[in-house]
Design an enzyme around this catalytic site. Structure first.
Site, mmCIF file in Angstrom:
data_model
loop_
_atom_site.group_PDB
_atom_site.id
_atom_site.type_symbol
_atom_site.label_atom_id
_atom_site.label_comp_id
_atom_site.label_asym_id
_atom_site.label_seq_id
_atom_site.Cartn_x
_atom_site.Cartn_y
_atom_site.Cartn_z
ATOM 1 N N ASP A 196 0.860 -1.178 -0.074
ATOM 2 C CA ASP A 196 -0.144 -0.023 -0.194
ATOM 3 C C ASP A 196 0.725 1.240 -0.206
ATOM 4 O O ASP A 196 1.597 1.636 1.099
ATOM 5 C CB ASP A 196 -0.842 0.052 1.175
ATOM 6 C CG ASP A 196 -1.730 1.251 1.259
ATOM 7 O OD1 ASP A 196 -2.767 1.476 0.276
ATOM 8 O OD2 ASP A 196 -1.684 2.130 2.294
ATOM 9 N N GLU A 280 -1.457 -1.445 -5.977
ATOM 10 C CA GLU A 280 -2.507 -0.680 -6.446
ATOM 11 C C GLU A 280 -2.319 0.212 -7.666
ATOM 12 O O GLU A 280 -1.248 0.920 -7.484
ATOM 13 C CB GLU A 280 -3.262 0.045 -5.177
ATOM 14 C CG GLU A 280 -4.569 0.703 -5.713
ATOM 15 C CD GLU A 280 -5.405 1.455 -4.254
ATOM 16 O OE1 GLU A 280 -6.352 1.838 -4.392
ATOM 17 O OE2 GLU A 280 -4.539 1.468 -3.420
ATOM 18 N N ASP A 361 -3.156 1.386 7.347
ATOM 19 C CA ASP A 361 -2.407 1.062 5.941
ATOM 20 C C ASP A 361 -2.015 -0.166 5.902
ATOM 21 O O ASP A 361 -1.978 -0.935 4.756
ATOM 22 C CB ASP A 361 -1.147 2.027 5.959
ATOM 23 C CG ASP A 361 -1.258 3.575 5.969
ATOM 24 O OD1 ASP A 361 -2.293 3.889 5.490
ATOM 25 O OD2 ASP A 361 -0.457 4.277 6.863
#
Length: 407
Positions: A196, A280, A361
């Site tokens: 992340d 991502e 997170d």
């Protein structure tokens, strides 16, 4: 696959003058090619071919008084300049047709002699070589001193000599690598990781590891501000202004080099330790238009993801990108219940369904790994999200009745 290896060059005064002459000749040939294509377009005539341009702008031009100095440099770099113009037009037309991926590109523009970044390229038939003493021998330039850091794994196919805005010279070598052979150099592992990316921490891994953001630009802002102020106080066209410009360029180059080094070290570490990596697909271009633009550019997410992508392909690893609209920060990684959006100042939250306390997170990194299909069940088998048929009340347009409506 093809890779580039860049090494610092240290030409002497005479070689710098020869390189400046070569940069200028390549720039003139490129501009002549663009001008010839534009003149043909305005006259409604077909574009001249690459062979016609080579004959007219190089072979015949050397015999004229106005372009006789083109014979002072190697003909290969002039031919490569024509190929660059041809490639620029090809990309432009492909962008117009929609067959080229990425943002739309405009037509080629004239190169300016005031541009502080110049380059020339030598292919294999240019008779350049690496001497026994480790110098780079270039035609009509000489043997240039090279600072070799790693060694080239294979024989390079071409070399591009680059002078950047900070006045530094680099030799960029193109080599062909074998992914099968490179994959054997990496240690065997079955570990998978989810990443992340953020601003408070550059990266948070699904195993709970947090990597702080170096913030190279933020730390150098004071020095950059002082250098910019000194530049703005100098007179245009003066030697002091050029010295001040170089000082600003070198300060920016130092920040860029430190960021690139950080990205290389981190991406290589993640690739070597994990067989599967999930990230991502962040909308960097959109985030760069918000009030977080400076921090987003300072983080350099796009550069880092590009390094992960080509290194995963080179070393036989798996890189999975999940959609940017996946609610990784809203979903409980323990029970899978979507708890809803939360403001950015909420760094910890408790799931209302199972009562698990989550770090925002770390929970997002675990969900990135799960959404990519890299999660592992208790028996060690990979788990991918199963396809579930939509329920009856979920079909149709949300917010509107599903029965036919009158026009």
């Amino acid at each position: 696959m093809q890779l580039r290896y860049a090494f610092r060059l240290y030409p002497d005064a005479g070689q710098q003058r020869a390189l400046a002459r070569a940069f200028g000749c390549a720039r003139v040939v490129f501009n002549d090619a663009v001008r010839a294509r534009e003149d043909a377009r305005k006259a409604g005539q077909p574009f001249p071919t690459a062979g016609e341009l080579s004959t007219r702008l190089i072979t015949e031009a050397k015999r004229t008084v106005e372009r006789s100095w083109l014979g002072e440099v190697s003909a290969v770099e002039l031919q490569q300049s024509l190929r660059d113009a041809e490639s620029a037009y090809r990309n432009f037309f492909a962008s117009l047709k929609g067959t080229r991926r990425g943002p739309r590109t405009g037509p080629p523009r004239f190169k300016s002699r005031k541009d502080k970044r110049q380059s020339i390229r030598f292919t294999a038939n240019a008779r350049w070589n690496i001497t026994s003493s480790g110098r780079l021998s270039l035609p009509k330039i000489g043997a240039v001193k090279v600072k070799w850091s790693p060694t080239l794994p294979t024989t390079p196919a071409s070399v591009t000599v680059i002078k950047d805005a900070a006045g530094r010279y680099f030799g960029s070598f193109v080599i062909d690598t074998d992914p099968a052979a490179d994959a054997t150099r990496m240690p065997a592992t079955d570990q998978t990781i989810g990443i992340d990316l953020g601003l408070t921490h550059f990266a948070v891994l699904s195993d709970g590891t947090k990597i702080d953001s170096p913030r190279f630009l933020r730390r150098a802002e004071k020095k950059l501000k002082k250098a910019q102020q000194e530049l703005s106080r100098t007179q245009k066209g003066s030697k002091n202004r050029e010295k001040a410009r170089l000082k600003v360029a070198r300060a920016h180059a130092k920040v860029t080099d430190a960021r690139r080094e950080f990205h290389h070290r981190l991406s290589t570490k993640l690739i070597s330790e994990n067989q599967g990596i999930a990230v991502e697909d962040l909308p960097v271009a959109g985030l760069a238009r918000t009030n977080l633009a400076k921090s987003v550019h300072d983080a350099g997410w796009s550069s880092f993801l590009s390094m992960l992508e080509y290194k995963a392909e080179r070393y036989g690893r798996t890189l999975v990108k999940i959609g940017r609209f996946e609610p990784t920060s809203q979903t409980c990684s323990t029970c899978g219940v979507k708890d809803g959006p939360k403001p950015l100042n909420v760094r910890e939250w408790t799931c209302t369904a199972c009562g698990t306390v989550h770090d925002r997170d770390t929970n997002a990194a675990i969900n990135v790994k799960t959404a990519a299909g890299l999660a592992v069940s208790a028996c060690g088998a990979p788990v991918r999200p199963e396809l579930v048929l939509a329920q009856r009340e979920e079909t149709g347009s949300h917010g509107f009745p599903t029965e036919p409506r009158a026009a």
